[in-house]
Design an enzyme around this catalytic site. Structure first.
Site, PDB file in Angstrom:
ATOM      1  N   ASP A  68       0.827  -1.214   0.000  1.00 43.58           N
ATOM      2  CA  ASP A  68       0.000   0.000   0.000  1.00 43.58           C
ATOM      3  C   ASP A  68       0.856   1.257   0.000  1.00 43.58           C
ATOM      4  O   ASP A  68       0.526   2.253  -0.665  1.00 43.58           O
ATOM      5  CB  ASP A  68      -0.925   0.001   1.219  1.00 43.58           C
ATOM      6  CG  ASP A  68      -2.020  -1.049   1.119  1.00 43.58           C
ATOM      7  OD1 ASP A  68      -2.239  -1.566   0.003  1.00 43.58           O
ATOM      8  OD2 ASP A  68      -2.641  -1.357   2.148  1.00 43.58           O
TER       9      ASP A  68
ATOM     10  N   HIS B 217      24.790  -2.594 -13.171  1.00 44.54           N
ATOM     11  CA  HIS B 217      24.506  -3.539 -12.092  1.00 44.54           C
ATOM     12  C   HIS B 217      23.018  -3.852 -11.953  1.00 44.54           C
ATOM     13  O   HIS B 217      22.620  -5.026 -11.939  1.00 44.54           O
ATOM     14  CB  HIS B 217      25.056  -2.987 -10.773  1.00 44.54           C
ATOM     15  CG  HIS B 217      24.685  -3.792  -9.571  1.00 44.54           C
ATOM     16  ND1 HIS B 217      25.028  -5.119  -9.431  1.00 44.54           N
ATOM     17  CD2 HIS B 217      23.981  -3.468  -8.444  1.00 44.54           C
ATOM     18  CE1 HIS B 217      24.567  -5.584  -8.276  1.00 44.54           C
ATOM     19  NE2 HIS B 217      23.920  -4.598  -7.669  1.00 44.54           N
TER      20      HIS B 217
END
Length: 671
Positions: A242, A361
């Protein structure tokens, strides 16, 4: 038999409603350790790597006792988080995890059939084949990892405990990172106490201290190279989902994950909900000075062409994000928002890597649908390779640009080592041809060892000459992260760990002074011994069926009681005296432990106040007694004030030590 315990379908459990909401899956949360579904959130941690001695039963007893006293379940973690969010004046809690290796299970005399069934876990990280698979070299590891068989890992974490001023102390650490190098007094006390316990049953083969670096302005976690850390995590709890939905509609990336991503059935568990998780621990040393030079003086210089040096963009090309977390796939400059949108994106608009290089990365270890677009692997299958990352910093602060002895204590939880961490490392990070041919290894973690001549490994990569443009510039970049040691662990379920030692008495609510409660229990023991000598009945008064004083005392404290009556009733056995005495002795020990623990927390708080010269005795500029006065008063202990402000001048600096000595003497008197 544990084999008869029915499994629950954790692949269908998503968005758990945590305690104080609907109590959904409460039994499951109470059975798994904390830190798996959500980070423990403390700023400081200590890691003790253990090798058990030969007294197996003593080791098991200690593990069980340690679990009862310290190990934090996911349910307890959620309850603590709720109280913290409500900003109630509750004492901060020490957080603890306990993990076992394959060697640890075997040493404790659990056979292979009782071990979590995962090949990588059973091999261990030092196995030569595993070294080759992960691209490691144990010859470059630190002695504690290289030269010892590790059986277990104890994780202890805490914040600086300063009661209602805890947030103020945390803000201090953000503004002045040097304060992160000062361990919380509570953590220091507890670690030393646990070490003393361990002396008899285990050797500590390696100890590691960690801390959480945070950005001064946003408060978000960062790592030693300066980039925001832990940005894109799989989310398991409804509250976290949420919160994420407040600034994301999940249209480009849905971070939700089923529990099957991290939970694995514990073969030694005692319940239907008995699940654990595989843990990866890797100590990653970061050469901050060399990294900064490589980004600025090498890469940024090569990419500037006739334009201006753009070090932030060069750094973003290596990591996949700008330092504040803005994805380079969606922006060529870092967002100016205090907390920018960092997670609702994918690479559909950058299929050639013209904005975010394939070797960056974050793109290497979380391709966000690249596998579907380029090699036809479904997104849901790709997402099941994710890990729940739990990392923390160690060593010299990055502001001093350390070249060694500093970096990241990498930890991750997963349901499968082979399909998650190992797959990510082998098939993605260190694979030069993922996700396209010859893109190179992951710039950050693709090579985590030095070459044969003990120098760092350097690769030639193709970088966008201009963000979003087709032209590429070749430039070398070196791997400035070195793996210094690690191991695979399993995170056992709570019921297995607790089964190794008797459960202590439930939380004790004192109706008076704790010391008097102990004296009262000792008085009952003396009375029971007297009744035993005279062979008198215990439990009921004479020939009546009314409870006697013994039964009343036990019932008031919710303690089990054994009857012994040899009259017209005929109830119980002669052993009842000794069993009840044993129960009371354990109760007294539990009272002492709980009270000692409460005092140690208060001592730690006094130490933190002393370090800051904060007033003790009165709340702020008011004349109302503070928590210290109330704590001492409840125990009928003398208290020394120290308040120096514009309205009040009370006591002197020695008050801190006087009060600490009072509590230490009180603890000694209890024992």
């Amino acid at each position: 038999m544990t084999s008869e315990i029915k499994e629950i379908d954790i692949s269908k459990i998503v968005e758990i409603a945590t305690p104080f909401d609907d109590f959904e899956h409460e039994a499951l949360l109470d059975e798994i350790q904390g830190n798996i579904l959500k980070s423990h959130g403390r700023n400081h941690a200590v890691y003790l790597f253990l090798k058990f001695e030969n007294d197996i039963e003593a080791a098991k007893q200690w593990i069980g006792s340690f679990t009862h006293r310290y190990v934090t379940s996911a349910l307890e973690q959620a309850e603590q988080g709720k109280l913290y969010r409500q900003k109630k004046d509750v004492p901060g809690k020490l957080f603890a995890n306990f993990f076992l290796t394959r060697a640890g299970y075997m040493h404790l005399e659990y056979g292979y059939q009782n071990l979590p069934n995962e090949d990588a876990f059973r091999q261990g990280m030092k196995d030569p084949n595993m070294q080759n698979e992960l691209g490691d070299d144990s010859n470059q590891w630190e002695d504690g990892f290289k030269n010892n068989e590790i059986h277990a890992l104890v994780l202890l974490a805490a914040d600086k405990i300063v009661g209602p001023r805890t947030e103020e102390a945390k803000l201090e650490e953000r503004r002045d990172q040097s304060k992160l190098c000062q361990q919380p007094a509570l953590l220091k006390y507890k670690v030393e106490a646990i070490k003393r316990e361990l002396d008899a049953i285990a050797s500590i083969v390696h100890e590691q201290i960690g801390y959480v670096l945070r950005d001064e302005n946003s408060g978000e976690e960062i790592e030693h190279f300066g980039f925001r850390d832990g940005v894109s995590q799989p989310l398991f709890l409804k509250r976290d989902v949420d919160k994420e939905k407040e600034h994301s509609d999940f249209t480009k990336w849905d971070p939700r994950a089923p529990l099957s991503l991290v939970l694995f059935k514990d073969p030694l568990g005692k319940k239907q909900e008995s699940y654990g998780s595989f843990l990866v621990f890797r100590k990653l040393e970061q050469n901050v000075k060399a990294w900064n030079q490589d980004v600025v003086k090498n890469l940024a210089e090569k990419l500037k062409g006739s334009g201006e040096l753009n070090a932030p963009l060069a750094g973003a090309y290596t990591m996949g994000r700008f330092q504040n977390g803005t994805p380079v796939a969606i922006a060529q400059t870092p967002s100016e928002d205090k907390k920018p949108e960092t997670n609702n994106f994918n690479y559909q608009d950058d299929p050639q890597g013209f904005k975010c290089p394939f070797h960056a990365h974050t793109r290497k270890v979380n391709p966000r649908g690249d596998t579907l677009a380029l090699v036809s692997i479904p997104l849901e299958e790709e997402k099941m390779h994710r890990i729940a990352r739990r990392a923390i910093n160690y060593g010299t602060l990055p502001s001093k640009e350390p070249e060694n002895d500093a970096g990241l204590l990498f930890m991750s939880f997963q349901a499968s080592l082979m399909n998650q961490f190992n797959f990510m490392q082998k098939a993605w990070a260190k694979e030069r041809n993922f996700i396209k041919r010859d893109v190179g290894t992951d710039v950050v973690i693709g090579v985590e060892k030095k070459g044969d001549d003990n120098t760092v490994v350097t690769e030639t990569y193709s970088w966008p000459t201009k963000w979003g443009g087709e032209e590429q510039t070749e430039a070398d970049f070196s791997h400035w992260v070195t793996m210094k040691g690690g191991e695979f662990f399993f995170t056992p379920c709570m019921s297995f760990l607790k089964s190794l030692a008797p459960e202590p008495s439930r939380h004790i609510e004192f109706r008076g002074v704790p010391k008097k409660e102990i004296e009262a229990a000792q008085g009952i023991i003396n009375e029971l011994q007297n009744y035993k000598q005279k062979n008198w009945a215990i439990g009921l008064n004479g020939d009546t069926v009314e409870p006697d004083g013994f039964l009343t005392f036990f019932n008031q404290r919710k303690l089990s009681f054994k009857f012994y009556l040899q009259n017209r009733v005929g109830l119980g056995e002669y052993s009842a005296y000794d069993e009840n005495i044993k129960t009371l002795n354990r109760y007294i020990a539990d009272v002492i432990d709980q009270e000692s623990d409460a005092c140690e927390y208060k001592i730690a708080e006094l130490e933190e106040y002393k370090d800051r010269k904060w007033a003790i005795g009165l709340n702020g500029d008011t004349s109302e007694p503070d928590g210290f006065v109330n704590f001492f008063g409840e125990r009928e202990l003398p208290f020394k004030f120290f308040v120096q402000n514009q309205r009040v001048s009370l006591g002197d600096y020695s008050a801190y030590d006087n009060n600490i000595n009072t509590l230490n003497n009180y603890i000694s008197s209890l024992k």
